[in-house]
Design an enzyme around this catalytic site. Structure first.
Site, mmCIF file in Angstrom:
data_model
loop_
_atom_site.group_PDB
_atom_site.id
_atom_site.type_symbol
_atom_site.label_atom_id
_atom_site.label_comp_id
_atom_site.label_asym_id
_atom_site.label_seq_id
_atom_site.Cartn_x
_atom_site.Cartn_y
_atom_site.Cartn_z
ATOM 1 N N GLU A 58 15.242 97.023 57.185
ATOM 2 C CA GLU A 58 16.573 96.738 57.712
ATOM 3 C C GLU A 58 16.776 97.595 59.211
ATOM 4 O O GLU A 58 17.140 96.911 60.202
ATOM 5 C CB GLU A 58 17.653 97.375 56.902
ATOM 6 C CG GLU A 58 18.035 96.374 55.903
ATOM 7 C CD GLU A 58 17.128 96.669 54.758
ATOM 8 O OE1 GLU A 58 16.304 97.590 54.812
ATOM 9 O OE2 GLU A 58 17.164 95.825 53.593
ATOM 10 N N HIS A 79 25.386 99.218 44.935
ATOM 11 C CA HIS A 79 25.535 97.714 45.327
ATOM 12 C C HIS A 79 27.024 97.319 45.505
ATOM 13 O O HIS A 79 26.901 96.094 45.398
ATOM 14 C CB HIS A 79 24.558 96.805 44.410
ATOM 15 C CG HIS A 79 23.279 97.019 44.566
ATOM 16 N ND1 HIS A 79 22.523 98.071 44.123
ATOM 17 C CD2 HIS A 79 22.103 95.990 44.976
ATOM 18 C CE1 HIS A 79 21.162 97.700 44.431
ATOM 19 N NE2 HIS A 79 21.004 96.646 45.015
HETATM 20 C C1 LIG Z 1 17.207 98.566 51.625
HETATM 21 C C2 LIG Z 1 17.244 97.305 50.693
HETATM 22 N N1 LIG Z 1 17.176 96.130 51.051
HETATM 23 C C3 LIG Z 1 17.218 95.000 50.337
HETATM 24 C C4 LIG Z 1 17.447 95.161 48.996
HETATM 25 C C5 LIG Z 1 17.360 94.013 48.239
HETATM 26 N N2 LIG Z 1 16.072 94.074 47.353
HETATM 27 C C6 LIG Z 1 16.250 94.789 45.953
HETATM 28 S S1 LIG Z 1 14.586 94.457 45.552
HETATM 29 C C7 LIG Z 1 13.879 93.609 46.821
HETATM 30 C C8 LIG Z 1 12.450 93.508 46.945
HETATM 31 C C9 LIG Z 1 11.621 94.503 46.663
HETATM 32 O O1 LIG Z 1 10.317 94.217 46.445
HETATM 33 P P1 LIG Z 1 9.150 95.360 45.989
HETATM 34 O O2 LIG Z 1 9.402 96.382 46.979
HETATM 35 O O3 LIG Z 1 7.760 94.700 46.199
HETATM 36 O O4 LIG Z 1 9.638 95.740 44.451
HETATM 37 P P2 LIG Z 1 9.523 94.738 43.265
HETATM 38 O O5 LIG Z 1 10.857 94.306 43.104
HETATM 39 O O6 LIG Z 1 8.527 93.910 43.590
HETATM 40 O O7 LIG Z 1 9.102 95.844 42.287
HETATM 41 C C10 LIG Z 1 14.963 93.485 47.745
HETATM 42 C C11 LIG Z 1 14.760 92.817 49.084
HETATM 43 C C12 LIG Z 1 17.470 96.396 48.382
HETATM 44 N N3 LIG Z 1 17.809 96.668 47.349
HETATM 45 N N4 LIG Z 1 17.506 97.510 49.452
#
Ligand SMILES: Cc1ncc(C[n+]2csc(CCOP(=O)(O)OP(=O)(O)O)c2C)c(N)n1
Ligand SMILES: [Mg+2]
Lengths: 362, 451
Positions: free
Chosen positions: B181, B250
């Site tokens: 972000e 959230h």
């Molecule tokens: C700062 C932030 N940006 C966006 C999100 C929305 N979001 C939640 S999980 C996620 C994907 C994360 O992927 P990864 O780090 O690969 O973890 P996984 O879910 O695969 O365990 C996103 C974009 C968030 N929670 N926090």
């Protein structure tokens, strides 16, 4: 024993993250260290690993069911497919080590010894949950088990893990901070701020990247530039290793090496666990970004629980023994689900508690 | 043993769905993980997997059936008895926790009149569609406009707001970012300095906290610091406020955070017409605009002007309902609740004037003060925390400008002054409800029931 930092990682690992992600079905050879810092577990210990992985699997399946029935609300991120990582790592962690992770945290809590009842009751938002129902799936903690959450902001747990490592060093308690995060989180700036400080101050911190190939609907190849994620600490002099995260024994060996390195005061270590999540990102995931064949192939060929079960069978463990464990695990999960539904909702007065600590100055 | 399969809840806000397709027929054997059906929800099309081994014995819902409530039995399975010490959870089928104060359901909303000046054609659109159309129209009109954010392109938006935009405008102008972000917000600011017109989507405004330095220190202040040279025509948009049961990290309303800062414009529409008209104005605006949406409202339909040149000016409130006893202001999701409260108050003989603020900075104090001078009583509504909230600013300004007209101190309706709890009962208590507004109106009108 612990090795000095080496030029990490070598061949297969050094391929681009892009190529790797495309061939996610391919078995990524782990690089078990030549002089493993840990002996191969005996049969009983392996049965223990099996039981722990199965507990997470069954627990998550049950959580998925309860979600579908409306008993669990909001976001619910399941760990199915990734069990070998946290079970392998925690099986060699020492008492006093601290653990922190993201919102995909149910497995980590169970592997840290938190009770299935308490975790499930938090999922249903009831007063016997680990956060009295106020945290939910993404936010549970246990000071008792050194589990520091349960964090909903992608990568925010990484510098907090750095702080846990700082405290281990400060207090000279010999502990290591195990900091878990995703392949999506790896691109956040605060991860690199953490790499720098961890290396600068030789903090006892294992950065565990759970590379399940996707961050929501975005594959690693569409989000991460450059070489293997395990290489991301190179500029800071942090050794990194790519590990087959679908094999609990490989995870253990890599984890033992990394933790020994940290405990020897040499600073942080990066482990990139190659893994896969079988379910959607959360319960609401249209799953259009990958094919069903890809998921099925992973489940059929690489499943960490099946792999260990087969190994145990090949070593002469009787099927009855396995069946007994299966039944026991099922009973634990079933009891947790009942407990979580029977536990009452929090008292309305709880709305106003736990905002600040009152009158405890020291 | 027979296992029933019920319509699953597949997202925090889903209450019903359409059974788009069956992948199994009666007599088929299934195992856990097999896809049995495809369901269309408020956000997406999703596959439903079997959770047990067994043979399909009944399909209770026809393919294509719509509006199937979560929890409805859609199929039955003859499960394999695996000497499990457990009866299947479906057999127990406990109802969802019976809280009296269930989290607020998106209630059907009245369709408000659109902007006063418009008498052209209207068509019903959901807010999700209205936002998409606004972006598409502006992207057609001005090729400097581009959309960037997490999951905006290939995934079609985490909340399906950017549906179809990648197809129409291509990967150059609809851009998926890594989860970074701070980085892509700074990128947007730089691109805006360089005279492009970025729309930066935050998956939710909770994640904009990662980037708030770029929004405040770079986007909001640079025009001033550069003596007027360096304008920053950028829109930051995404859902703001509480969704449902997603917990403290959230669920938060950031309206007052951004409204606090000079150099930004801040809008928070309620209706689809305003969502569209204000987003178009925001994209054309030469300044940084914070555009606060609300996830719970995305699926609601309203009449929207079809004229692509129709805009809603930033900085003008909208009087949705005229009244003589009390002035109620609200923005975003609270407008619907304020309108419901006004209806119930009318039945009690209290005539409430409801003002949809639409824009929080600039704030249309002229409209509010004129209304308070007429009604002599003032209630502000917001979902965010009360302390230093939008209501605090409104009350202060009302007191400054209309003290002599007031018959009662202003009352602020706001969210509870606590991080958002997860438990269903506590969450309902933390969020301001229609009843909370009614109580506040009773208070300023000294009615029975007021405190
Ligand atoms: C700062 C932030 N940006 C966006 C999100 C929305 N979001 C939640 S999980 C996620 C994907 C994360 O992927 P990864 O780090 O690969 O973890 P996984 O879910 O695969 O365990 C996103 C974009 C968030 N929670 N926090
Ligand atoms: Mg991932």
């Amino acid at each position: 024993m612990a090795k000095p930092p080496k030029k990490s990682p070598k061949k297969p690992a050094a391929k681009s993250a892009t190529k790797k992600a495309k061939k996610s079905i391919k078995r990524v050879p782990g690089r078990p260290p030549k002089n493993a810092a840990i002996a191969r577990p005996d049969t009983d210990a392996m049965l223990g690993l099996y039981e722990e992985m199965l507990l997470i699997r069954r627990f998550e399946e049950k959580a998925g069911q309860l979600y579908g029935m409306g008993m669990i609300g909001g976001f619910c991120h399941l760990y199915i497919g990734q069990e070998a990582i946290v079970v392998g790592m925690q099986s060699i962690a020492k008492e006093g080590d601290s653990v922190i992770t993201s919102y995909r945290d149910h497995g980590h809590m169970l592997a840290c010894g938190m009770s299935a009842d308490g975790v499930m009751a938090e999922l249903t938002g009831r007063r016997d949950g680990y956060s009295k129902g106020k945290g939910g799936s993404m936010h549970m903690f246990s000071r008792d088990k050194n589990f520091y959450g349960g964090h909903g902001i992608v990568a925010a747990q990484v510098p907090i893990g750095l702080g846990l490592a700082f405290a281990h060093q400060y207090k000279e308690d010999g502990g290591v901070a195990l900091t878990y995060f995703g392949d999506g989180a790896i691109n956040q700036g605060q991860v690199y701020e953490s790499f720098n400080m961890a290396a600068l101050w030789n903090l006892p911190l294992v950065f565990i990247i759970e590379n399940n190939q996707y961050g929501m609907g975005t594959s690693v190849s569409r989000a991460a530039a450059g070489r293997a994620l395990a290489d991301r600490g190179k500029a800071y002099g942090i050794p990194g290793m790519q590990v087959d995260g679908m094999n609990v024994l490989t995870v253990r060996e890599a984890g033992a090496e990394a933790m020994a390195y940290c405990r020897a005061g040499k600073g942080p270590y990066i482990l990139e666990m190659q893994t896969y999540r079988y379910r959607g990102h959360s319960m609401s995931d249209p799953a259009k970004y990958r094919t069903r064949e890809e998921v099925d192939a992973m489940r059929k060929q690489r499943d960490p629980i099946d792999t260990l079960r087969e190994l145990l069978a090949s070593e002469g463990v009787e099927n009855d023994k396995i069946k007994t464990i299966d039944a026991e695990v099922k009973a634990v999960v079933s009891k947790a689900a009942d407990f979580a539904q029977a536990s009452p909702e929090p008292d309305p007065a709880e709305l106003w508690t736990d905002i600040l600590i009152e009158g405890r100055a020291s | 043993m027979s296992i029933t399969i019920t319509m699953p809840a597949l997202s925090p806000t889903m209450t019903e769905g359409k059974l788009a397709k069956w992948f199994v027929k009666i007599g088929d054997a299934v195992s856990p993980g097999d896809v049995i059906a495809e369901i269309e929800t408020d956000k997406a099309t999703m596959e439903v997997e079997a959770l047990d081994d067994g043979i399909i014995t009944a399909l209770n819902v026809a393919e294509g059936a719509e509006g199937i409530a979560v929890g409805t039995v859609i199929a039955a399975l003859d499960g394999e008895d695996d000497d499990a010490p457990e009866s299947p959870p479906e057999a127990k089928a406990p109802p969802p926790p019976a809280t009296k104060e269930a989290p607020p359901q998106p209630a059907p909303q009245p369709t408000p009149s659109v902007a006063v000046e418009y008498d052209g054609e209207v068509a019903p659109l959901t807010i999700r569609e209205a936002l998409r159309d606004a972006m598409a129209e502006e992207m057609r009109r001005d090729d400097r406009v581009f959309l960037m954010g997490e999951e905006v392109a290939e995934y079609q938006g985490a909340y399906k707001v950017s549906q179809g935009l990648l197809d129409e405008f291509g990967a150059k102008r609809v851009i998926d970012t890594p989860i970074t972000e701070m980085g892509f917000t700074g990128l947007g600011v730089g691109a805006a300095f360089a005279e492009l017109r970025p729309i930066i989507e935050f998956m939710t405004f909770n994640f904009a906290m990662q980037a708030i330095d770029q929004i405040i220190n770079s986007a909001a202040k640079t025009l001033y610091m550069s003596g007027g040279q360096m304008g920053c025509p950028i829109v930051f948009r995404g859902p703001n406020g509480a969704a449902a049961r997603v917990g403290a990290q959230h669920s938060q309303c950031y309206a007052s955070w951004y409204a606090h800062c000079p150099g930004l414009k801040v809008v928070a529409p309620w209706s689809a017409a305003d969502a569209k008209g204000l987003l178009k104005s925001a994209i054309r605006d030469p300044n940084p605009v914070i555009f606060l949406e609300n996830e719970v409202l995305y699926g609601q339909s309203f009449d929207v002007p079809t004229d692509p040149d129709w805009l809603v000016p930033i900085g003008k409130a909208n009087i949705l309902r005229t009244g003589s006893d009390v002035t109620i202001t609200a923005f975003s999701i609270m407008v619907g609740k304020a309108m419901q409260a006004a209806e119930q108050l009318a039945e009690q003989g209290i005539s409430a004037e409801v003002i949809d603020l639409r824009s929080l900075r600039p704030l249309d104090m002229e409209t509010i003060i004129a209304s308070v001078q007429k009604t002599n009583r003032f209630v502000s509504c917001e979902e965010g925390f009360p302390f230093a909230g939008i209501g605090a600013e409104l009350s202060a300004q009302v007191l400054e400008a209309a003290f002599d007209w007031l018959d009662a101190p202003p009352v602020r309706v706001a969210g509870a002054d606590v991080p958002m709890p997860y438990a269903a009962n506590l969450e309902a208590l933390a969020l301001p409800q229609v009843e909370t507004i009614i109580t506040a109106v009773h208070e300023v009108t000294y009615q029975k029931g007021g405190e």
